[in-house]
Motif scaffolding. Structure first.
Motif, mmCIF file in Angstrom:
data_model
loop_
_atom_site.group_PDB
_atom_site.id
_atom_site.type_symbol
_atom_site.label_atom_id
_atom_site.label_comp_id
_atom_site.label_asym_id
_atom_site.label_seq_id
_atom_site.Cartn_x
_atom_site.Cartn_y
_atom_site.Cartn_z
ATOM 1 N N LYS A 92 -15.513 -22.073 31.827
ATOM 2 C CA LYS A 92 -16.976 -21.671 32.048
ATOM 3 C C LYS A 92 -17.815 -22.211 30.914
ATOM 4 N N LEU A 93 -17.033 -22.490 29.680
ATOM 5 C CA LEU A 93 -17.744 -23.054 28.615
ATOM 6 C C LEU A 93 -18.498 -24.433 28.869
ATOM 7 N N PHE A 94 -17.544 -25.225 29.358
ATOM 8 C CA PHE A 94 -18.026 -26.619 29.636
ATOM 9 C C PHE A 94 -18.736 -26.853 31.117
ATOM 10 N N GLY A 139 -21.127 -24.119 22.157
ATOM 11 C CA GLY A 139 -20.769 -23.203 23.042
ATOM 12 C C GLY A 139 -20.071 -22.130 22.459
ATOM 13 N N THR A 140 -20.283 -21.047 23.084
ATOM 14 C CA THR A 140 -19.673 -19.604 22.526
ATOM 15 C C THR A 140 -19.132 -18.968 23.689
ATOM 16 N N ALA A 141 -17.795 -18.330 23.638
ATOM 17 C CA ALA A 141 -17.371 -17.705 24.545
ATOM 18 C C ALA A 141 -16.881 -16.375 24.284
ATOM 19 N N SER A 142 -17.239 -15.343 24.633
ATOM 20 C CA SER A 142 -16.689 -13.902 23.952
ATOM 21 C C SER A 142 -15.682 -13.413 24.697
ATOM 22 N N LYS A 143 -15.035 -12.325 24.517
ATOM 23 C CA LYS A 143 -14.090 -11.551 25.130
ATOM 24 C C LYS A 143 -13.014 -12.848 25.839
ATOM 25 N N THR A 144 -12.525 -13.553 24.781
ATOM 26 C CA THR A 144 -11.742 -14.611 25.367
ATOM 27 C C THR A 144 -10.532 -14.539 24.686
ATOM 28 N N LEU A 145 -10.256 -14.025 23.309
ATOM 29 C CA LEU A 145 -9.136 -14.021 22.680
ATOM 30 C C LEU A 145 -8.552 -12.721 22.596
ATOM 31 N N SER A 160 -11.881 3.974 24.811
ATOM 32 C CA SER A 160 -10.772 3.039 24.383
ATOM 33 C C SER A 160 -11.214 2.211 23.453
ATOM 34 N N THR A 161 -10.529 1.731 22.730
ATOM 35 C CA THR A 161 -10.735 0.554 21.711
ATOM 36 C C THR A 161 -10.186 -0.797 22.321
ATOM 37 N N ILE A 162 -11.085 -1.689 22.701
ATOM 38 C CA ILE A 162 -10.470 -3.138 23.111
ATOM 39 C C ILE A 162 -10.633 -4.027 22.156
ATOM 40 N N GLN A 163 -9.930 -5.066 22.082
ATOM 41 C CA GLN A 163 -10.050 -6.345 21.201
ATOM 42 C C GLN A 163 -11.350 -7.175 21.961
ATOM 43 N N ILE A 164 -12.273 -7.624 20.790
ATOM 44 C CA ILE A 164 -13.215 -8.569 21.283
ATOM 45 C C ILE A 164 -12.923 -10.073 20.712
ATOM 46 N N GLY A 165 -12.392 -10.908 21.353
ATOM 47 C CA GLY A 165 -12.392 -12.260 20.693
ATOM 48 C C GLY A 165 -13.362 -13.307 20.981
ATOM 49 N N GLN A 166 -13.958 -13.827 20.010
ATOM 50 C CA GLN A 166 -15.095 -14.913 20.397
ATOM 51 C C GLN A 166 -14.520 -16.100 19.903
ATOM 52 N N LEU A 167 -14.807 -17.213 20.755
ATOM 53 C CA LEU A 167 -14.654 -18.490 20.403
ATOM 54 C C LEU A 167 -15.909 -19.337 20.257
ATOM 55 N N ASP A 168 -16.146 -19.896 19.166
ATOM 56 C CA ASP A 168 -17.293 -20.755 18.918
ATOM 57 C C ASP A 168 -16.898 -22.393 18.954
ATOM 58 N N PHE A 169 -17.314 -23.194 19.687
ATOM 59 C CA PHE A 169 -16.992 -24.458 19.764
ATOM 60 C C PHE A 169 -18.227 -25.405 19.429
ATOM 61 N N ASP A 200 -18.429 -13.628 28.187
ATOM 62 C CA ASP A 200 -19.840 -13.937 28.202
ATOM 63 C C ASP A 200 -19.675 -15.242 27.471
ATOM 64 N N VAL A 201 -20.424 -16.125 28.304
ATOM 65 C CA VAL A 201 -20.600 -17.582 27.784
ATOM 66 C C VAL A 201 -21.891 -18.049 27.672
ATOM 67 N N ARG A 202 -22.191 -18.762 26.358
ATOM 68 C CA ARG A 202 -23.667 -19.296 26.097
ATOM 69 C C ARG A 202 -23.474 -20.611 25.429
ATOM 70 N N TYR A 203 -24.304 -21.384 25.365
ATOM 71 C CA TYR A 203 -24.366 -22.939 24.921
ATOM 72 C C TYR A 203 -25.712 -23.308 24.481
ATOM 73 N N ASN A 204 -25.825 -24.135 23.686
ATOM 74 C CA ASN A 204 -27.154 -24.754 23.151
ATOM 75 C C ASN A 204 -26.626 -26.498 22.758
ATOM 76 N N TYR A 205 -27.712 -27.194 22.754
ATOM 77 C CA TYR A 205 -27.529 -28.415 22.741
ATOM 78 C C TYR A 205 -28.791 -29.086 22.175
ATOM 79 N N ALA A 206 -28.553 -30.292 21.572
ATOM 80 C CA ALA A 206 -29.643 -30.936 20.776
ATOM 81 C C ALA A 206 -30.408 -31.554 21.985
#
Length: 186
Positions: A175-177, A150-156, A127-136, A21-27
């Motif tokens: 996806k993020l960029f 930008g934020t990408a979840s289920k990445t790490l 099952s238990t899965i790891q959810i890794g989120q990256l915020d840039f 899941d990828v989201r972004y925001n900007y000024a």
């Protein structure tokens, strides 16, 4: 044919549940065409990755930023300061499979006068899965403000093999960029 109609949606849902899941925001109103260089800086107060994982994240991001025309520099006079933060947690995942066929009311005469097959049998596993989120984040050091996030979840996934981890990071960075620089509204 009935099994395909039942199994296919389950497989599509299962594949979608693993999607990043990828989201972004900007000024708004920022002139992104003036940005040509960037430098890395640690995000204050953010959890740090080990040295190998840190290089994997930065390499994936560096590759995508280069495709957007940005050049990495170590100079204090860069146009942008970039940093990332991560969070890794766990989430329960439920997967249900419906056979589409099983004992129960149906048409025709089954054994001993009961209805034929119908209904179906469902099996659910968890099952238990790891959810890794990256915020840039991208900061304009001259204006001293955040200009893009930008934020990408289920990445790490710390349990993934190195090749898969690098592949997931590259996919997330792409996806993020995808929408950087933001489209100019006119």
């Amino acid at each position: 044919m009935k099994a395909i109609r039942i199994v296919l949606p389950v497989l599509v849902f299962a594949a979608g549940s693993f999607a990043q899941d990828v989201r972004y925001n900007y000024a708004a109103g920022t002139n992104y065409s003036k940005y040509h260089t960037y430098r890395w800086s640690p995000c204050k107060g953010a959890d740090q990755l080990d040295q190998i994982a840190d290089q994997e994240v930065k390499s994936a991001i560096d590759t995508e930023l280069a495709t957007k025309g940005l050049t990495k520099t170590d100079s204090e006079n860069s146009d942008l300061i970039v940093c990332y933060q991560v969070s890794v947690g766990q989430e329960k995942q439920f997967t249900t499979f419906d056979s589409g066929w099983g004992p129960g009311p149906g048409w025709g005469r089954g054994w001993y006068g009961y209805g034929g097959g119908g209904g179906g049998i469902s099996t659910t596993t968890s099952s238990t899965i790891q959810i890794g989120q990256l915020d840039f984040d991208m900061y304009d050091p001259t204006a001293k403000q955040l200009v893009w996030r930008g934020t990408a979840s289920k990445t790490l996934d710390p349990k993934a093999k190195p090749e898969k981890r690098r592949k997931n990071l590259a996919k997330a960075a792409k996806k993020l960029f995808k929408n950087y620089p933001p489209p100019v509204k006119g």
